[in-house]
Design a protein around this motif. Structure first.
Motif, PDB file in Angstrom:
ATOM      1  N   SER A   1       0.831  -1.205   0.000  1.00  0.00           N
ATOM      2  CA  SER A   1       0.000   0.000   0.000  1.00  0.00           C
ATOM      3  C   SER A   1       0.866   1.255   0.000  1.00  0.00           C
ATOM      4  O   SER A   1       1.997   1.259   0.480  1.00  0.00           O
ATOM      5  CB  SER A   1      -0.938   0.008   1.213  1.00  0.00           C
ATOM      6  OG  SER A   1      -0.209  -0.081   2.412  1.00  0.00           O
TER       7      SER A   1
ATOM      8  N   ALA B   1      -0.028   5.130   1.198  1.00  0.00           N
ATOM      9  CA  ALA B   1      -1.164   5.633   1.971  1.00  0.00           C
ATOM     10  C   ALA B   1      -0.983   7.064   2.434  1.00  0.00           C
ATOM     11  O   ALA B   1       0.137   7.593   2.501  1.00  0.00           O
ATOM     12  CB  ALA B   1      -1.358   4.741   3.205  1.00  0.00           C
TER      13      ALA B   1
ATOM     14  N   ASP C   1      -2.007   8.649   5.974  1.00  0.00           N
ATOM     15  CA  ASP C   1      -2.414   8.131   7.293  1.00  0.00           C
ATOM     16  C   ASP C   1      -2.796   9.251   8.257  1.00  0.00           C
ATOM     17  O   ASP C   1      -2.145  10.309   8.290  1.00  0.00           O
ATOM     18  CB  ASP C   1      -1.232   7.394   7.958  1.00  0.00           C
ATOM     19  CG  ASP C   1      -0.895   6.059   7.305  1.00  0.00           C
ATOM     20  OD1 ASP C   1      -1.746   5.515   6.583  1.00  0.00           O
ATOM     21  OD2 ASP C   1       0.224   5.566   7.544  1.00  0.00           O
TER      22      ASP C   1
ATOM     23  N   GLY D   1       1.902   3.747   4.395  1.00  0.00           N
ATOM     24  CA  GLY D   1       1.672   2.626   3.483  1.00  0.00           C
ATOM     25  C   GLY D   1       2.821   1.645   3.556  1.00  0.00           C
ATOM     26  O   GLY D   1       3.983   2.037   3.724  1.00  0.00           O
TER      27      GLY D   1
ATOM     28  N   ARG E   1      -2.701  -0.701  19.448  1.00  0.00           N
ATOM     29  CA  ARG E   1      -3.201   0.284  18.480  1.00  0.00           C
ATOM     30  C   ARG E   1      -4.629  -0.087  18.078  1.00  0.00           C
ATOM     31  O   ARG E   1      -4.922  -1.252  17.839  1.00  0.00           O
ATOM     32  CB  ARG E   1      -2.265   0.231  17.272  1.00  0.00           C
ATOM     33  CG  ARG E   1      -2.817   0.607  15.953  1.00  0.00           C
ATOM     34  CD  ARG E   1      -1.719   0.745  14.922  1.00  0.00           C
ATOM     35  NE  ARG E   1      -1.679  -0.369  13.986  1.00  0.00           N
ATOM     36  CZ  ARG E   1      -0.742  -0.522  13.068  1.00  0.00           C
ATOM     37  NH1 ARG E   1       0.255   0.325  12.961  1.00  0.00           N
ATOM     38  NH2 ARG E   1      -0.771  -1.539  12.242  1.00  0.00           N
TER      39      ARG E   1
ATOM     40  N   ASN F   1       1.900  -5.480   2.953  1.00  0.00           N
ATOM     41  CA  ASN F   1       0.555  -5.666   3.452  1.00  0.00           C
ATOM     42  C   ASN F   1      -0.487  -5.063   2.494  1.00  0.00           C
ATOM     43  O   ASN F   1      -0.685  -3.859   2.475  1.00  0.00           O
ATOM     44  CB  ASN F   1       0.536  -4.986   4.822  1.00  0.00           C
ATOM     45  CG  ASN F   1      -0.799  -4.946   5.444  1.00  0.00           C
ATOM     46  OD1 ASN F   1      -1.641  -5.788   5.153  1.00  0.00           O
ATOM     47  ND2 ASN F   1      -1.001  -3.961   6.297  1.00  0.00           N
TER      48      ASN F   1
ATOM     49  N   MET G   1      -1.692  -8.495   7.725  1.00  0.00           N
ATOM     50  CA  MET G   1      -2.150  -7.979   9.016  1.00  0.00           C
ATOM     51  C   MET G   1      -3.530  -8.530   9.373  1.00  0.00           C
ATOM     52  O   MET G   1      -4.182  -9.164   8.537  1.00  0.00           O
ATOM     53  CB  MET G   1      -2.100  -6.452   9.070  1.00  0.00           C
ATOM     54  CG  MET G   1      -3.182  -5.739   8.321  1.00  0.00           C
ATOM     55  SD  MET G   1      -2.949  -3.947   8.336  1.00  0.00           S
ATOM     56  CE  MET G   1      -3.426  -3.496   9.987  1.00  0.00           C
TER      57      MET G   1
ATOM     58  N   TRP H   1      -6.601  -8.562   6.993  1.00  0.00           N
ATOM     59  CA  TRP H   1      -6.713  -9.561   5.914  1.00  0.00           C
ATOM     60  C   TRP H   1      -6.907 -10.966   6.474  1.00  0.00           C
ATOM     61  O   TRP H   1      -7.605 -11.788   5.871  1.00  0.00           O
ATOM     62  CB  TRP H   1      -5.476  -9.505   5.007  1.00  0.00           C
ATOM     63  CG  TRP H   1      -5.262  -8.126   4.440  1.00  0.00           C
ATOM     64  CD1 TRP H   1      -4.218  -7.291   4.698  1.00  0.00           C
ATOM     65  CD2 TRP H   1      -6.141  -7.404   3.561  1.00  0.00           C
ATOM     66  NE1 TRP H   1      -4.390  -6.104   4.035  1.00  0.00           N
ATOM     67  CE2 TRP H   1      -5.557  -6.141   3.324  1.00  0.00           C
ATOM     68  CE3 TRP H   1      -7.364  -7.706   2.944  1.00  0.00           C
ATOM     69  CZ2 TRP H   1      -6.157  -5.187   2.509  1.00  0.00           C
ATOM     70  CZ3 TRP H   1      -7.955  -6.749   2.132  1.00  0.00           C
ATOM     71  CH2 TRP H   1      -7.354  -5.505   1.921  1.00  0.00           C
TER      72      TRP H   1
ATOM     73  N   GLY I   1       4.418   1.681  10.883  1.00  0.00           N
ATOM     74  CA  GLY I   1       5.401   1.331   9.853  1.00  0.00           C
ATOM     75  C   GLY I   1       6.597   0.569  10.377  1.00  0.00           C
ATOM     76  O   GLY I   1       7.458   0.140   9.583  1.00  0.00           O
TER      77      GLY I   1
ATOM     78  N   GLY J   1       6.829  -2.417  11.484  1.00  0.00           N
ATOM     79  CA  GLY J   1       6.871  -3.771  10.920  1.00  0.00           C
ATOM     80  C   GLY J   1       7.341  -3.738   9.467  1.00  0.00           C
ATOM     81  O   GLY J   1       8.095  -4.606   9.017  1.00  0.00           O
ATOM     82  N   ASP J   2       6.914  -2.735   8.732  1.00  0.00           N
ATOM     83  CA  ASP J   2       7.310  -2.627   7.321  1.00  0.00           C
ATOM     84  C   ASP J   2       8.779  -2.223   7.209  1.00  0.00           C
ATOM     85  O   ASP J   2       9.510  -2.724   6.340  1.00  0.00           O
ATOM     86  CB  ASP J   2       6.442  -1.588   6.610  1.00  0.00           C
ATOM     87  CG  ASP J   2       4.977  -1.909   6.756  1.00  0.00           C
ATOM     88  OD1 ASP J   2       4.602  -3.063   6.546  1.00  0.00           O
ATOM     89  OD2 ASP J   2       4.214  -0.993   7.114  1.00  0.00           O
TER      90      ASP J   2
HETATM   91  P1  AMP Z   1       2.589  -1.298  10.336  1.00  0.00           P
HETATM   92  O1  AMP Z   1       2.614  -0.276  11.457  1.00  0.00           O
HETATM   93  O2  AMP Z   1       3.924  -1.885  10.043  1.00  0.00           O
HETATM   94  O3  AMP Z   1       1.500  -2.309  10.530  1.00  0.00           O
HETATM   95  O4  AMP Z   1       2.194  -0.502   9.002  1.00  0.00           O
HETATM   96  C1  AMP Z   1       1.311   0.552   9.010  1.00  0.00           C
HETATM   97  C2  AMP Z   1       1.064   1.010   7.587  1.00  0.00           C
HETATM   98  O5  AMP Z   1       0.247   0.046   6.923  1.00  0.00           O
HETATM   99  C3  AMP Z   1       0.314   2.322   7.579  1.00  0.00           C
HETATM  100  O6  AMP Z   1       1.108   3.322   6.955  1.00  0.00           O
HETATM  101  C4  AMP Z   1      -0.980   2.041   6.815  1.00  0.00           C
HETATM  102  O7  AMP Z   1      -1.246   2.988   5.817  1.00  0.00           O
HETATM  103  C5  AMP Z   1      -0.780   0.676   6.195  1.00  0.00           C
HETATM  104  N1  AMP Z   1      -1.990  -0.155   6.335  1.00  0.00           N
HETATM  105  C6  AMP Z   1      -2.834  -0.209   7.400  1.00  0.00           C
HETATM  106  N2  AMP Z   1      -3.854  -1.064   7.159  1.00  0.00           N
HETATM  107  C7  AMP Z   1      -3.649  -1.574   5.924  1.00  0.00           C
HETATM  108  C8  AMP Z   1      -4.356  -2.537   5.105  1.00  0.00           C
HETATM  109  N3  AMP Z   1      -5.473  -3.148   5.516  1.00  0.00           N
HETATM  110  N4  AMP Z   1      -3.838  -2.823   3.892  1.00  0.00           N
HETATM  111  C9  AMP Z   1      -2.707  -2.225   3.483  1.00  0.00           C
HETATM  112  N5  AMP Z   1      -1.999  -1.318   4.188  1.00  0.00           N
HETATM  113  C10 AMP Z   1      -2.457  -0.988   5.405  1.00  0.00           C
END
Ligand code: AMP
Length: 302
Positions: free
Chosen positions: A8, A10, A12, A27, A93, A124, A148, A151, A233, A235-236
């Motif tokens: 994604s 995004a 936020d 994202g 969260r 994700n 996450m 899904w 973010g 985790g990403d």
């Molecule tokens: P994290 O904190 O690593 O879980 O990532 C958070 C990021 O994931 C945020 O910047 C959101 O925009 C994005 N995000 C949250 N929910 C979703 C979802 N259902 N699908 C895709 N991206 C998402």
């Protein structure tokens, strides 16, 4: 051999006990690609935004050697938006809203140059989109996947199809419990590994992460930090640091995966120090190296 990232992109809204921002860059693929950009490049990002997406974000990503040939900008449509609120305990969260917007009709198109032999991070997004991406690839070398609770709760069957085709699944502890329906993380890891991934990483917020594979468990602590402003973010950023490091030296032994897990933790620790993506925008290689050494010293004993 390229590094391809799909996920994604995004805008936020984030509330923590300390501050609040609206429409901030976020994202999964944004955090992943920024974190990976300190290790390797160019990195190809495939994703979609609406025409409300601020052009300065595109420039910032390009300045990090991130190739956006695979980015679709849809006229008259809105970018994916996500809102969340953190508790006083920042490990907790609440998601406030998830507006899929441009993602509802998104067809990921992988640029030809990224189709063969790639390393790929399936960030994700909807598991069906993750499958669409895998189906366009020829002979992917290494597939890392994130997901996450959103899904797992809604599209578990598709996710299970994805898991059969990935080398590494990265999820957090509550997602691991949800996916496996098992409260004990060691048992949960066994159940999830049987779903397909060769390796599994379970992140435990401020308690570090566990790498499972080859009948072994490797544990990395979290960096003791005084200033955590925004865990979004993390985790990403972990997935980006992990895959960026592996892509750089192309060695996929368990020992190298352990080092990659530490680099993932290093990038997550920088991510949470500032709001949105700011903690990942201006790092030096020396800072990254020094924090890697800091991690090593934290639990090094004989
Ligand atoms: P994290 O904190 O690593 O879980 O990532 C958070 C990021 O994931 C945020 O910047 C959101 O925009 C994005 N995000 C949250 N929910 C979703 C979802 N259902 N699908 C895709 N991206 C998402």
């Amino acid at each position: 051999m390229g590094l391809l990232i799909v996920g994604s992109i995004a805008l936020d809204n984030i509330e923590t006990p300390f501050d609040k921002v609206e429409g901030a860059l976020g994202g999964s693929s944004v955090y992943i690609s920024l974190a990976a950009s300190y290790f390797t490049g160019p990195i190809s990002v495939v994703g979609v935004v609406g025409d409300d997406f601020p052009p300065q974000h595109i420039k910032m990503l390009e300045d990090h050697n991130i190739d956006l040939e695979g980015l679709q900008i849809v006229e008259g449509a809105k970018t994916f938006r996500y809102g969340c609120r953190y508790h006083y305990d920042l490990n907790v969260r609440d998601s406030l809203f998830t507006e899929l917007n441009v993602f509802e009709k998104f067809n990921p198109a992988i640029p030809n140059k990224s189709k063969k032999n790639s390393f790929i991070v399936l960030g994700n997004i909807a598991p069906q989109l993750q499958l669409d991406v895998l189906n366009q690839l020829e002979n992917p070398k290494f597939v890392v996947c994130d997901t996450m609770n959103f899904w797992i709760e809604r599209t578990k069957e598709d996710l299970i199809k994805v898991l059969k085709r990935v080398n590494v699944l990265i999820i957090n502890d509550s997602e691991a419990r949800l996916l496996s329906k098992e409260p004990n993380l060691i048992k949960a890891a066994r159940i999830i590994s049987e779903m397909g991934p060769q390796y599994l990483i379970i992140k435990k917020g401020e308690h570090g992460a566990l790498l499972f594979g080859e009948n072994t468990i490797f544990a990395v602590p979290a960096y003791p930090m005084e200033n955590i402003f925004d865990p979004t973010g993390a985790g990403d950023a972990f997935a980006g640091g992990f895959t960026g490091y592996l892509h750089k030296n192309r060695e996929l032994s368990f020992d190298n995966l352990k080092r990659a897990v530490v680099f993932g933790s290093v990038m997550a620790s920088f991510c949470v120090e500032k709001f949105s993506t700011k903690g990942l925008e201006n790092l030096s290689l020396l800072e990254i190296h020094n924090r890697f050494i800091g991690f090593r010293d934290l639990s090094n004993f004989s």
